[in-house]
Scaffold this active site. Sequence first.
Site, PDB file in Angstrom:
ATOM      1  N   ASP A 102     -33.088 -54.871  21.948  1.00 21.29           N
ATOM      2  CA  ASP A 102     -34.085 -54.489  20.936  1.00 21.29           C
ATOM      3  C   ASP A 102     -33.875 -55.399  19.736  1.00 21.29           C
ATOM      4  O   ASP A 102     -32.854 -56.093  19.646  1.00 21.29           O
ATOM      5  CB  ASP A 102     -33.882 -53.007  20.545  1.00 21.29           C
ATOM      6  CG  ASP A 102     -34.841 -52.563  19.444  1.00 21.29           C
ATOM      7  OD1 ASP A 102     -36.033 -52.927  19.499  1.00 21.29           O
ATOM      8  OD2 ASP A 102     -34.405 -51.856  18.514  1.00 21.29           O
ATOM      9  N   SER A 103     -34.801 -55.332  18.787  1.00 20.18           N
ATOM     10  CA  SER A 103     -34.617 -56.078  17.538  1.00 20.18           C
ATOM     11  C   SER A 103     -33.373 -55.607  16.804  1.00 20.18           C
ATOM     12  O   SER A 103     -32.890 -56.294  15.910  1.00 20.18           O
ATOM     13  CB  SER A 103     -35.824 -55.864  16.635  1.00 20.18           C
ATOM     14  OG  SER A 103     -35.893 -54.495  16.255  1.00 20.18           O
TER      15      SER A 103
ATOM     16  N   CYS B  91     -37.937 -52.377  23.212  1.00 17.21           N
ATOM     17  CA  CYS B  91     -38.611 -52.680  21.951  1.00 17.21           C
ATOM     18  C   CYS B  91     -40.108 -52.812  22.240  1.00 17.21           C
ATOM     19  O   CYS B  91     -40.505 -53.664  23.040  1.00 17.21           O
ATOM     20  CB  CYS B  91     -38.057 -53.996  21.401  1.00 17.21           C
ATOM     21  SG  CYS B  91     -38.877 -54.568  19.900  1.00 17.21           S
TER      22      CYS B  91
ATOM     23  N   GLU C  94     -32.188 -49.525  10.235  1.00 17.92           N
ATOM     24  CA  GLU C  94     -31.142 -50.522  10.535  1.00 17.92           C
ATOM     25  C   GLU C  94     -29.944 -50.393   9.593  1.00 17.92           C
ATOM     26  O   GLU C  94     -28.818 -50.687   9.963  1.00 17.92           O
ATOM     27  CB  GLU C  94     -31.721 -51.947  10.399  1.00 17.92           C
ATOM     28  CG  GLU C  94     -32.545 -52.397  11.579  1.00 17.92           C
ATOM     29  CD  GLU C  94     -31.706 -52.614  12.836  1.00 17.92           C
ATOM     30  OE1 GLU C  94     -30.758 -53.400  12.795  1.00 17.92           O
ATOM     31  OE2 GLU C  94     -32.008 -51.955  13.854  1.00 17.92           O
TER      32      GLU C  94
ATOM     33  N   CYS D 102     -42.365 -46.959  18.384  1.00 20.59           N
ATOM     34  CA  CYS D 102     -41.281 -47.892  18.046  1.00 20.59           C
ATOM     35  C   CYS D 102     -39.982 -47.175  18.394  1.00 20.59           C
ATOM     36  O   CYS D 102     -39.821 -45.992  18.059  1.00 20.59           O
ATOM     37  CB  CYS D 102     -41.330 -48.225  16.559  1.00 20.59           C
ATOM     38  SG  CYS D 102     -39.859 -49.066  15.940  1.00 20.59           S
TER      39      CYS D 102
ATOM     40  N   HIS E 296     -37.131 -47.331  17.225  1.00 14.37           N
ATOM     41  CA  HIS E 296     -36.301 -46.877  16.104  1.00 14.37           C
ATOM     42  C   HIS E 296     -36.672 -45.453  15.663  1.00 14.37           C
ATOM     43  O   HIS E 296     -35.838 -44.728  15.121  1.00 14.37           O
ATOM     44  CB  HIS E 296     -36.484 -47.799  14.889  1.00 14.37           C
ATOM     45  CG  HIS E 296     -35.711 -49.083  14.948  1.00 14.37           C
ATOM     46  ND1 HIS E 296     -36.038 -50.110  15.796  1.00 14.37           N
ATOM     47  CD2 HIS E 296     -34.625 -49.507  14.247  1.00 14.37           C
ATOM     48  CE1 HIS E 296     -35.197 -51.122  15.614  1.00 14.37           C
ATOM     49  NE2 HIS E 296     -34.316 -50.781  14.684  1.00 14.37           N
TER      50      HIS E 296
END
Length: 269
Positions: free
Chosen positions: A17-18, A80, A159, A191, A193
């Site tokens: 993932d990012s 992602c 993050e 998403c 996240h």
Amino acid sequence: MTDESRTEFPPSIGVFDSGLGGLSVLRALREQLPGVPLLYLADSAHAPYGERSTEFLTERSLAIGQYLMGQGARLLVVACNTATTQAVAALRARWPELPIVGVEPGVKPAAAATRNGRIGVLATTATVRSERFKHLVSSYAAGLQVVAQACPGLVERIEQGDLNSPALRELVQGYCQPLRRAEVDTVVLGCTHYPFIRPLFEQALGSQVLIVDTEAAIARQAARRWSGPAPETPGGPLRLCTTGSVELMARFAATCLGWHDVPVTLAPP
Ligand code: DGL
């Protein structure tokens, strides 16, 4: 990013993932395939992906795919939504033999679940703008009202380990407002996240709204594609690596997933 750092790790499912968001998918994989070796890469040095170009995301995804395969990955999960919309086609073209599972906003299950025909989708700017997303909506939600809301700023905060600050809650409230105004009854977390701040969405949207996420479905799909051994005994090897901060990742894994002793290493940039 090269695979010179090849270490002993058994054939595994490689997940990326990012950043840390895809750990929500990794958690679901761990639940469904408890004995299968899992290798996760967080590209936190380059997060967020949501505002990046297709060229950048394609190049990153190919480099990460190459790295993970060099580390033993035999199946790739692109955990992602943004990288999937922008780069999964390039990954499949580069490695036609490699099983690759991508993540897309759960428009299809949301369309099946809505009672009033109004759906909200929360995702990154790149996902909402992508042709793949438009295609998803026209394929599965034609005739329904779909309110797609880009949410810049959320990934950056998550993050950093911010899952509940007043500033984050305010951002979430703001992004949920158009969905509330449209009186959607079903909302897709588009998403990976966002599941980590699901309570904030629940608060902002109200308990009458059904929230749809996709981690369990992705894990089921990966389980179907995995052709290696799948022991049912829990505790298969698990390795986390990041292009960003090892400390942040270790803290996030411990706090959000209860994974206190999982090794976290630095991946090449
Ligand atoms: N977890 C990524 C997704 O599902 C976040 C992308 C980003 O870094 O903006 O889209």
